[in-house]
Scaffold this motif. Structure first.
Motif, mmCIF file in Angstrom:
data_model
loop_
_atom_site.group_PDB
_atom_site.id
_atom_site.type_symbol
_atom_site.label_atom_id
_atom_site.label_comp_id
_atom_site.label_asym_id
_atom_site.label_seq_id
_atom_site.Cartn_x
_atom_site.Cartn_y
_atom_site.Cartn_z
ATOM 1 N N UNK A 208 0.847 -1.190 0.000
ATOM 2 C CA UNK A 208 0.000 0.000 0.000
ATOM 3 C C UNK A 208 0.883 1.241 0.000
ATOM 4 N N UNK A 209 0.459 2.224 -0.750
ATOM 5 C CA UNK A 209 1.214 3.469 -0.829
ATOM 6 C C UNK A 209 1.041 4.245 0.467
ATOM 7 N N UNK A 210 2.110 4.756 0.982
ATOM 8 C CA UNK A 210 2.084 5.539 2.206
ATOM 9 C C UNK A 210 1.636 6.953 1.862
ATOM 10 N N UNK A 211 0.544 7.377 2.470
ATOM 11 C CA UNK A 211 0.013 8.707 2.203
ATOM 12 C C UNK A 211 0.750 9.698 3.092
ATOM 13 N N UNK A 212 1.444 10.637 2.455
ATOM 14 C CA UNK A 212 2.196 11.639 3.208
ATOM 15 C C UNK A 212 1.293 12.817 3.526
ATOM 16 N N UNK A 213 1.811 13.713 4.358
ATOM 17 C CA UNK A 213 1.037 14.894 4.740
ATOM 18 C C UNK A 213 0.887 15.874 3.583
ATOM 19 N N UNK A 214 1.793 15.795 2.588
ATOM 20 C CA UNK A 214 1.749 16.741 1.481
ATOM 21 C C UNK A 214 0.703 16.323 0.450
ATOM 22 N N UNK A 215 0.217 15.075 0.514
ATOM 23 C CA UNK A 215 -0.703 14.575 -0.498
ATOM 24 C C UNK A 215 -2.031 15.326 -0.417
ATOM 25 N N UNK A 216 -2.526 15.801 -1.576
ATOM 26 C CA UNK A 216 -3.793 16.526 -1.662
ATOM 27 C C UNK A 216 -4.791 15.633 -2.380
ATOM 28 N N UNK A 217 -5.798 15.123 -1.683
ATOM 29 C CA UNK A 217 -6.747 14.208 -2.344
ATOM 30 C C UNK A 217 -7.659 14.900 -3.350
ATOM 31 N N UNK A 218 -7.770 16.228 -3.279
ATOM 32 C CA UNK A 218 -8.658 16.954 -4.173
ATOM 33 C C UNK A 218 -7.932 17.523 -5.395
ATOM 34 N N UNK A 219 -6.693 17.177 -5.586
ATOM 35 C CA UNK A 219 -5.950 17.688 -6.745
ATOM 36 C C UNK A 219 -6.372 16.948 -8.005
ATOM 37 N N UNK A 220 -6.614 17.692 -9.068
ATOM 38 C CA UNK A 220 -7.044 17.130 -10.354
ATOM 39 C C UNK A 220 -5.839 17.106 -11.286
ATOM 40 N N UNK A 221 -5.641 15.971 -11.897
ATOM 41 C CA UNK A 221 -4.504 15.809 -12.786
ATOM 42 C C UNK A 221 -4.710 16.625 -14.066
ATOM 43 N N UNK A 222 -3.618 17.040 -14.736
ATOM 44 C CA UNK A 222 -3.757 17.808 -15.992
ATOM 45 C C UNK A 222 -4.439 17.006 -17.086
ATOM 46 N N UNK A 223 -4.249 15.688 -17.126
ATOM 47 C CA UNK A 223 -4.906 14.879 -18.151
ATOM 48 C C UNK A 223 -6.414 14.896 -17.986
ATOM 49 N N UNK A 224 -6.902 14.915 -16.702
ATOM 50 C CA UNK A 224 -8.338 14.964 -16.472
ATOM 51 C C UNK A 224 -8.929 16.312 -16.849
ATOM 52 N N UNK A 225 -8.105 17.370 -16.753
ATOM 53 C CA UNK A 225 -8.605 18.701 -17.109
ATOM 54 C C UNK A 225 -8.831 18.824 -18.619
ATOM 55 N N UNK A 226 -7.971 18.206 -19.457
ATOM 56 C CA UNK A 226 -8.075 18.312 -20.913
ATOM 57 C C UNK A 226 -8.859 17.148 -21.510
ATOM 58 N N UNK A 227 -9.472 16.303 -20.696
ATOM 59 C CA UNK A 227 -10.208 15.161 -21.236
ATOM 60 C C UNK A 227 -11.525 15.634 -21.847
ATOM 61 N N UNK A 228 -11.981 14.937 -22.865
ATOM 62 C CA UNK A 228 -13.240 15.242 -23.540
ATOM 63 C C UNK A 228 -14.121 14.000 -23.498
#
Length: 249
Positions: A208-228
């Motif tokens: 399992x990936x260790x979730x650090x304090x810097x991780x933002x769960x609400x961040x949207x990836x650039x690929x999702x922003x340009x998806x159609x």
């Protein structure tokens, strides 16, 4: 001690014993707590005018506006009125049913024929009580134990060969295996066995990936922003026509 002093001390002791006990549950008047020169006067409780009015009994109204007198005058039209056939039919009392019968008296009379009647031999035979032995089984007549002869009922109720075959308990299946005992020896092959690489790989927990304090769960990836969205997705997202309403401006 003289007799006079003894009698005086005895009298004082009797007086102290004769005094009633103090009831500490009852609130006592303590004038010293008021810090005044004289004892305040006790105020007497009085009733107000409203309480006196409520305490008075209700007056009985003898004369009513609607009924000024117990003798009511009857109008001439009511005196000369003739009831209709329907009113006369309803005014008649209900008749008892033709099948209704009065209750029988407590002391019934016995007819002469019943007094002179004689019981038949069959009635006399049925009237005799059954004799049962004290040590006999329930439902077993005493005549069966006294006489060694079998009755016709016992002969009819004898078990048949089919009944005896069905009464035989079932035997366990030859391949049936009983439950293993809780404490059983472990074979040597199981003690010296070694797990394969595949078993060791499956035994490892999933990483399992260790979730650090810097991780933002609400961040949207650039690929999702340009998806159609594809035409099929847009078709599925469009609500049906019956649910589409024109926007009021």
């Amino acid at each position: 001690m003289s007799l006079a002093s003894y009698s005086a001390s005895r009298k004082n002791h009797l007086d102290s014993l004769a005094r009633p006990k103090v009831n500490f549950n009852k609130q006592q008047d303590r004038p010293s707590v008021y810090w005044v020169d004289k004892i305040p006067s006790v105020s007497t409780c009085g009733t107000s005018q409203r309480q006196e009015d409520l305490a008075k009994p209700k007056k009985v109204i003898t004369i009513n506006e609607d009924r000024p007198s117990p003798i009511w005058p009857v109008s001439s039209s009511a005196l000369s009125a003739v009831p209709s056939g329907r009113v006369q039919n309803l005014a008649q009392p209900k008749k008892t049913s033709q099948e209704w019968k009065e209750d029988r008296p407590a002391y019934s009379t016995v007819s002469e024929g019943a007094k002179k009647a004689s019981a038949s031999p069959r009635t006399t035979q049925l009237a005799k009580p059954k004799h049962r032995a004290t040590c006999s089984l329930p439902g077993t007549p005493n005549s069966h134990q006294e006489s060694g002869k079998e009755s016709a009922r016992s002969i009819k109720s004898a078990p048949t060969a089919r009944t005896e075959a069905l009464a035989v308990p079932k035997v366990e299946h030859p391949e049936y295996q009983h439950d293993l005992s809780v404490v059983r020896p472990v074979p040597s092959s199981a003690l010296h066995t070694q797990a394969t690489d595949r078993v060791c790989q499956l035994a490892k927990p999933s990483p399992r990936k260790i979730v650090s304090d810097v991780h933002d769960p609400y961040r949207i990836s650039p690929a999702a922003k340009h998806a159609e969205a594809s035409p099929r997705i847009q078709e599925l997202c469009t609500p049906p026509a019956r649910r589409q309403r024109a926007k009021k401006m």
